[in-house]
Write an enzyme that holds these catalytic residues in place. Structure first.
Site, PDB file in Angstrom:
ATOM      1  N   ASP A  27     -27.229  17.916 -35.302  1.00  0.00           N
ATOM      2  CA  ASP A  27     -26.702  18.534 -36.525  1.00  0.00           C
ATOM      3  C   ASP A  27     -27.507  18.062 -37.733  1.00  0.00           C
ATOM      4  O   ASP A  27     -27.985  18.857 -38.531  1.00  0.00           O
ATOM      5  CB  ASP A  27     -25.233  18.152 -36.717  1.00  0.00           C
ATOM      6  CG  ASP A  27     -24.400  18.397 -35.478  1.00  0.00           C
ATOM      7  OD1 ASP A  27     -24.253  19.558 -35.105  1.00  0.00           O
ATOM      8  OD2 ASP A  27     -23.916  17.416 -34.871  1.00  0.00           O
ATOM      9  N   TYR A 203     -29.102  13.640 -21.839  1.00  0.00           N
ATOM     10  CA  TYR A 203     -27.740  13.114 -21.765  1.00  0.00           C
ATOM     11  C   TYR A 203     -27.609  12.391 -20.424  1.00  0.00           C
ATOM     12  O   TYR A 203     -28.528  12.433 -19.602  1.00  0.00           O
ATOM     13  CB  TYR A 203     -26.725  14.258 -21.863  1.00  0.00           C
ATOM     14  CG  TYR A 203     -26.932  15.112 -23.099  1.00  0.00           C
ATOM     15  CD1 TYR A 203     -26.705  14.588 -24.363  1.00  0.00           C
ATOM     16  CD2 TYR A 203     -27.374  16.434 -22.991  1.00  0.00           C
ATOM     17  CE1 TYR A 203     -26.910  15.370 -25.499  1.00  0.00           C
ATOM     18  CE2 TYR A 203     -27.577  17.213 -24.116  1.00  0.00           C
ATOM     19  CZ  TYR A 203     -27.341  16.678 -25.375  1.00  0.00           C
ATOM     20  OH  TYR A 203     -27.546  17.434 -26.489  1.00  0.00           O
ATOM     21  N   GLU A 283     -30.795  20.703 -29.307  1.00  0.00           N
ATOM     22  CA  GLU A 283     -31.346  21.839 -30.029  1.00  0.00           C
ATOM     23  C   GLU A 283     -32.666  21.503 -30.718  1.00  0.00           C
ATOM     24  O   GLU A 283     -33.663  22.201 -30.568  1.00  0.00           O
ATOM     25  CB  GLU A 283     -30.312  22.313 -31.060  1.00  0.00           C
ATOM     26  CG  GLU A 283     -30.806  23.449 -31.904  1.00  0.00           C
ATOM     27  CD  GLU A 283     -29.703  24.340 -32.446  1.00  0.00           C
ATOM     28  OE1 GLU A 283     -28.604  24.383 -31.863  1.00  0.00           O
ATOM     29  OE2 GLU A 283     -29.955  25.005 -33.452  1.00  0.00           O
TER      30      GLU A 283
HETATM   31  O1  TRH Z   1     -28.907  14.597 -30.352  1.00  0.00           O
HETATM   32  P1  TRH Z   1     -28.745  15.897 -29.688  1.00  0.00           P
HETATM   33  O2  TRH Z   1     -28.095  15.859 -28.379  1.00  0.00           O
HETATM   34  O3  TRH Z   1     -27.959  16.867 -30.638  1.00  0.00           O
HETATM   35  C1  TRH Z   1     -26.964  17.785 -30.210  1.00  0.00           C
HETATM   36  C2  TRH Z   1     -27.450  19.159 -30.158  1.00  0.00           C
HETATM   37  O4  TRH Z   1     -27.965  19.563 -31.378  1.00  0.00           O
HETATM   38  C3  TRH Z   1     -26.337  20.092 -29.803  1.00  0.00           C
HETATM   39  O5  TRH Z   1     -26.774  21.425 -29.791  1.00  0.00           O
HETATM   40  C4  TRH Z   1     -25.274  19.951 -30.816  1.00  0.00           C
HETATM   41  O6  TRH Z   1     -24.218  20.780 -30.479  1.00  0.00           O
HETATM   42  C5  TRH Z   1     -24.844  18.542 -30.825  1.00  0.00           C
HETATM   43  O7  TRH Z   1     -25.952  17.708 -31.126  1.00  0.00           O
HETATM   44  C6  TRH Z   1     -23.772  18.335 -31.832  1.00  0.00           C
HETATM   45  O8  TRH Z   1     -30.210  16.553 -29.457  1.00  0.00           O
HETATM   46  P2  TRH Z   1     -31.222  17.205 -30.502  1.00  0.00           P
HETATM   47  O9  TRH Z   1     -30.708  18.485 -31.033  1.00  0.00           O
HETATM   48  O10 TRH Z   1     -32.496  17.229 -29.839  1.00  0.00           O
HETATM   49  O11 TRH Z   1     -31.307  16.182 -31.708  1.00  0.00           O
HETATM   50  C7  TRH Z   1     -31.950  14.953 -31.608  1.00  0.00           C
HETATM   51  C8  TRH Z   1     -32.630  14.613 -32.926  1.00  0.00           C
HETATM   52  O12 TRH Z   1     -33.033  13.252 -32.913  1.00  0.00           O
HETATM   53  C9  TRH Z   1     -33.872  15.447 -33.183  1.00  0.00           C
HETATM   54  O13 TRH Z   1     -33.944  15.805 -34.542  1.00  0.00           O
HETATM   55  C10 TRH Z   1     -35.008  14.477 -32.854  1.00  0.00           C
HETATM   56  C11 TRH Z   1     -34.410  13.174 -33.261  1.00  0.00           C
HETATM   57  N1  TRH Z   1     -34.972  11.984 -32.628  1.00  0.00           N
HETATM   58  C12 TRH Z   1     -35.591  11.043 -33.442  1.00  0.00           C
HETATM   59  O14 TRH Z   1     -35.691  11.233 -34.654  1.00  0.00           O
HETATM   60  N2  TRH Z   1     -36.102   9.924 -32.864  1.00  0.00           N
HETATM   61  C13 TRH Z   1     -36.031   9.667 -31.532  1.00  0.00           C
HETATM   62  O15 TRH Z   1     -36.502   8.604 -31.059  1.00  0.00           O
HETATM   63  C14 TRH Z   1     -35.398  10.663 -30.719  1.00  0.00           C
HETATM   64  C15 TRH Z   1     -35.320  10.450 -29.227  1.00  0.00           C
HETATM   65  C16 TRH Z   1     -34.877  11.785 -31.298  1.00  0.00           C
END
Ligand code: TRH
Length: 387
Positions: A27, A203, A283
């Site tokens: 988000d 996950y 996402e």
């Molecule tokens: O963290 P998420 O599982 O987020 C989820 C999804 O958005 C899902 O659709 C939503 O419904 C839920 O949240 C509420 O996975 P996502 O979307 O990949 O977000 C991870 C963020 O973290 C992304 O912006 C990349 C960032 N990130 C870092 O900045 N540093 C890191 O070391 C890693 C592994 C990720």
């Protein structure tokens, strides 16, 4: 500061983005990207309201989670407290992922002389219906019309977040092996010689053990990088180790496993660019892996009644459209196994058979998607069409 007093804010901040952190980092990851891009590329004045600054701090360490108001990269970041401070409404109001705006704020929108453009920035899906719903009116509140804004992969959607010059930067980086090694070194990673570098962001997944075993049994070495997070317990269980600390690689036959600290968002991008294969989730990382132009594996965010499986299938349908039947079947089997937590052993071995084709296709897909307007530009255009 004067900027945070409500009357000044209404004059200055023409765009307000609301982000309620439901789970994890997606988000805030998406809204932070959008806010920055609107400032940097469209000269918008943007205020980002976030209800969880600690989650924000994880992806953006310069955030001070104790500060109710702060400027970061030209974005005014405001803590969205349970008790809504009486704030004026902006020209454009973006509610991310159907978050519920404070009632008093909705009244403030309706009380404006000219109603704001009110958008719901929706979840990303490749399903066919998305194009038909993108841009349609949604609910109305006291005369203020809300619209659906759908990200997506097809021309009739709002597109994907992609900063200007991103793909050029990525290609330039990938074309400089020393830059790659220097960056990896800054994370404490010295890739095992001749190894395939894989990042694993997912996950909890019961299928992890079978994949790690297949990598350990493989003839080619693999160096697996695991950012700290939810999948770690499964990795640990397979290793049979005490809690893994960042920085001390564990070796099992052909497989080296290394935990990485969670890094800032820009560095996570670079990590994806460095790897030969990226396992991503949710996402935002899912989209960033596509921009990395490398083969990938998506762990989709689970939803009630398994509706996420329709989304998975829709994306796979698009993504694999131009692959040969064998490569297509290999990608489908791998992604389906991962998302049903089934054994990855056979699907992984099978994918390796089609590696050159799947790798070339990842770059091709990136090019294709990168030729479409990006989401921030589409949003600005939507506003211009609306006024
Ligand atoms: O963290 P998420 O599982 O987020 C989820 C999804 O958005 C899902 O659709 C939503 O419904 C839920 O949240 C509420 O996975 P996502 O979307 O990949 O977000 C991870 C963020 O973290 C992304 O912006 C990349 C960032 N990130 C870092 O900045 N540093 C890191 O070391 C890693 C592994 C990720």
């Amino acid at each position: 500061s004067t900027l945070s007093s409500s009357s000044a804010a209404s004059d200055v901040y023409k765009r307000q983005i609301f982000c309620s952190v439901v789970d994890n980092y997606g988000d805030i990851g998406v809204t932070w990207r959008l806010a920055r891009q609107l400032v940097a590329e469209h000269q918008c004045a943007v205020q980002l309201w976030v209800d969880d600054l600690r989650a924000f701090e994880k992806i953006c360490p310069q955030i001070d989670s104790q500060k109710a108001s702060q400027i970061q990269d030209g974005v005014q970041v405001r803590h969205w407290p349970a008790q809504w401070p009486d704030e004026a409404a902006a020209d454009v109001v973006i509610a991310a992922f159907a978050c519920q705006l404070p009632h008093a704020y909705m009244d403030a929108m309706a009380d404006r002389a000219r109603a704001p453009l009110w958008l719901n920035l929706d979840y990303l899906s490749a399903e066919d219906w998305v194009g038909g719903c993108h841009g349609l009116p949604s609910v109305k509140f006291r005369g203020v019309q809300k619209y659906f804004f759908f990200p997506g992969f097809q021309a009739d959607t709002g597109g994907l977040l992609r900063e200007a010059g991103l793909l050029e930067q990525r290609r330039d980086f990938q074309g400089r092996p020393q830059a790659r090694l220097d960056f990896l070194k800054s994370l404490g990673v010295s890739p095992v010689a001749g190894s395939r570098l894989i990042s694993l962001f997912a996950y909890e997944n019961a299928g992890v053990a079978s994949w790690l075993q297949a990598l350990a049994d493989d003839g080619q070495p693999t160096h697996l990088l695991v950012p700290e997070g939810r999948v770690l317990a499964d990795v640990q269980r397979w290793l049979g180790e005490e809690p893994l600390a960042p920085g001390c690689p564990q070796v099992r036959q052909s497989l080296t496993v290394q935990v990485l600290p969670f890094v800032r968002q820009e560095d996570y991008d670079r990590l994806l660019w460095c790897c030969d294969f990226n396992a991503v989730r949710g996402e935002d990382s899912f989209v960033r892996a596509q921009w990395a132009g490398r083969p990938m594996l998506w762990h989709i965010y689970r939803q009630d009644e398994d509706i996420h499986l329709d989304k998975l299938e829709a994306f796979l349908g698009l993504y694999t459209r131009t692959l040969s039947p064998g490569a297509k079947a290999a990608v489908l089997a791998l992604w389906q196994a991962w998302n049903s937590e089934a054994s990855m052993a056979e699907p992984w071995k099978n994918l390796l058979q089609y590696w050159p084709e799947v790798a070339a296709h990842a770059e091709q897909w990136c090019l294709e998607q990168g030729s479409q307007p990006d989401l921030a530009a589409a949003l600005v255009q939507f506003y211009l069409n609306w006024i």
